[in-house]
Design an enzyme around this catalytic site. Sequence first.
Site, PDB file in Angstrom:
ATOM      1  N   PRO A 229      36.774  40.206  46.407  1.00 26.42           N
ATOM      2  CA  PRO A 229      37.610  39.428  47.231  1.00 26.42           C
ATOM      3  C   PRO A 229      38.949  39.830  47.017  1.00 26.42           C
ATOM      4  O   PRO A 229      39.753  39.260  46.188  1.00 26.42           O
ATOM      5  CB  PRO A 229      37.374  37.994  46.931  1.00 26.42           C
ATOM      6  CG  PRO A 229      36.874  37.901  45.607  1.00 26.42           C
ATOM      7  CD  PRO A 229      36.084  39.144  45.481  1.00 26.42           C
ATOM      8  N   ASP A 403      41.811  40.979  42.285  1.00 20.82           N
ATOM      9  CA  ASP A 403      40.456  40.398  42.588  1.00 20.82           C
ATOM     10  C   ASP A 403      40.547  38.900  42.344  1.00 20.82           C
ATOM     11  O   ASP A 403      40.841  38.421  41.207  1.00 20.82           O
ATOM     12  CB  ASP A 403      39.520  40.959  41.487  1.00 20.82           C
ATOM     13  CG  ASP A 403      38.075  40.546  41.609  1.00 20.82           C
ATOM     14  OD1 ASP A 403      37.593  39.382  42.208  1.00 20.82           O
ATOM     15  OD2 ASP A 403      37.174  40.999  40.820  1.00 20.82           O
ATOM     16  N   HIS A 404      40.354  38.095  43.267  1.00 20.73           N
ATOM     17  CA  HIS A 404      40.426  36.677  43.452  1.00 20.73           C
ATOM     18  C   HIS A 404      39.507  36.014  42.346  1.00 20.73           C
ATOM     19  O   HIS A 404      39.618  34.947  41.930  1.00 20.73           O
ATOM     20  CB  HIS A 404      40.502  36.118  44.723  1.00 20.73           C
ATOM     21  CG  HIS A 404      41.265  34.941  44.943  1.00 20.73           C
ATOM     22  ND1 HIS A 404      41.309  33.909  43.979  1.00 20.73           N
ATOM     23  CD2 HIS A 404      41.885  34.559  46.170  1.00 20.73           C
ATOM     24  CE1 HIS A 404      42.239  33.125  44.530  1.00 20.73           C
ATOM     25  NE2 HIS A 404      42.406  33.229  45.796  1.00 20.73           N
ATOM     26  N   ARG A 405      38.244  36.581  42.065  1.00 13.44           N
ATOM     27  CA  ARG A 405      37.544  36.046  41.297  1.00 13.44           C
ATOM     28  C   ARG A 405      37.984  36.006  39.843  1.00 13.44           C
ATOM     29  O   ARG A 405      37.615  35.124  38.912  1.00 13.44           O
ATOM     30  CB  ARG A 405      36.197  36.942  41.365  1.00 13.44           C
ATOM     31  CG  ARG A 405      35.657  37.275  42.548  1.00 13.44           C
ATOM     32  CD  ARG A 405      34.342  38.016  42.453  1.00 13.44           C
ATOM     33  NE  ARG A 405      34.622  39.266  42.109  1.00 13.44           N
ATOM     34  CZ  ARG A 405      33.713  40.372  41.806  1.00 13.44           C
ATOM     35  NH1 ARG A 405      32.741  40.259  42.161  1.00 13.44           N
ATOM     36  NH2 ARG A 405      34.531  41.410  41.758  1.00 13.44           N
ATOM     37  N   VAL A 406      38.932  36.927  39.492  1.00 14.03           N
ATOM     38  CA  VAL A 406      39.346  37.060  38.111  1.00 14.03           C
ATOM     39  C   VAL A 406      40.660  36.282  38.045  1.00 14.03           C
ATOM     40  O   VAL A 406      41.211  35.576  36.915  1.00 14.03           O
ATOM     41  CB  VAL A 406      39.755  38.379  37.791  1.00 14.03           C
ATOM     42  CG1 VAL A 406      39.983  38.499  36.120  1.00 14.03           C
ATOM     43  CG2 VAL A 406      38.268  39.015  37.776  1.00 14.03           C
TER      44      VAL A 406
END
Length: 431
Positions: A229, A403-406
């Site tokens: 994402p 990276d929106h997960r990180v």
Amino acid sequence: MPTEILMPALSPTMEEGTLAKWLVKEGDEVKSGDILAEIETDKATMEFEAVDEGKIGKLLVEEGSAGVKVNTPIAVLLEEGESVEDIAKAPAPKAEAPKAEAEAPETATAAPAKAPAAPVSASGQRVFASPLARRIAADKGIDLTAIKGSGPHGRIVKADVEGAQPGAAPAPRAETAAPASTAAPAAPKPPSADAIARIYADRETEEVQLDGMRRTIAQRLGEAKQTIPHFYLRRSAKLDELMKFRATLNQQLESRGVKLSVNDFIIKACALALQQVPDANAVWAGDRIIKLKPSDVAVAVAVEGGLFTPVLKDAEIKTLSSLSAEMKDLAGRAKSKKLAPHEYQGGSFAISNLGMFGIENFDAVINPPHGAILAVGAGIKTPVVEGGEVVIRNVMSMTQSVDHRVIDGALGAQLLEAIVTNLENPVAMLA
């Protein structure tokens, strides 16, 4: 019993390779550590070492063979006292025939014995052992997970298992059945290669076959855009102070043959920013986030047919001149495809600079598992309002893909703010 030498996986992403050149011939005696062949991976040409001693009985794959899958037999190694005739006498590996098929004929083509599958430790890590060592361990009932290898990169070799005492092999782990889940709707399939070719059947075209590097780039970056994402943060940095400071340093370093580039300063600025915003110095690891202590910064380097991202490790503690020299060395060897895997793997953050091509701004694709990548554009003379007056400044546009997960939005903004501050205050980077 003759032992097969298998096509090695020389990098974590390697699924197949090209056997570029044999450095041994049939009948040659080899020992552990001898170079057997040169193999082209998806990134580089690398040497393949022997892990056992013996005599090369047969070369199964010709020089120049492309698309050789990992773990495909490429040669046969004979032990002391064995001859080429023993290859034909070796029993064929047993395979369970599908139930729906008729019984296989009684005669079968003879082949060298296959080594048992690579064992796995209790933690789930693969234990690296040569095929001969695995076979001897299986015959003697030795648990390879309890042995420390003395071969290249800790691989267990014949000598390690010959003196080991038999022990109970670990019981196979029971697999837990995964709960049934509702299948997601299948994504629409793209047009086939033949269908696309038919569209251009009446036009003059040239087909370019994909090499390993191009296939890997297509696969990894295609997956990145589909699974990561991405979000994007944009800032500009005024480079006037940096350009003055760079000119002064280069004049003082001229006698040492050192010439610093703007990119050297960008690498240093990013490395320090990762220390200033440590929560952003992280990578995505599937079911967890891994935070790095050092600043390991990857830099995209264009090469013929693709690109490399060599990693400058511990960049936060290195001087500008050492970063410059290391970057020149890595870039030069990247263009000749002479980088070792450890030189282009790892890192948490990458830089892609197209400013030298006149590109003002662009959005880069994150190279997994990195948490972010900085796309750097050209420095442009731009009117800027300062103190109520319009002045001309050298302004460089940057886009940070995250990276929106990180990394969440605010954290990503803090990281980019730190990078801009470092670039606009270059003297402080040396403090």
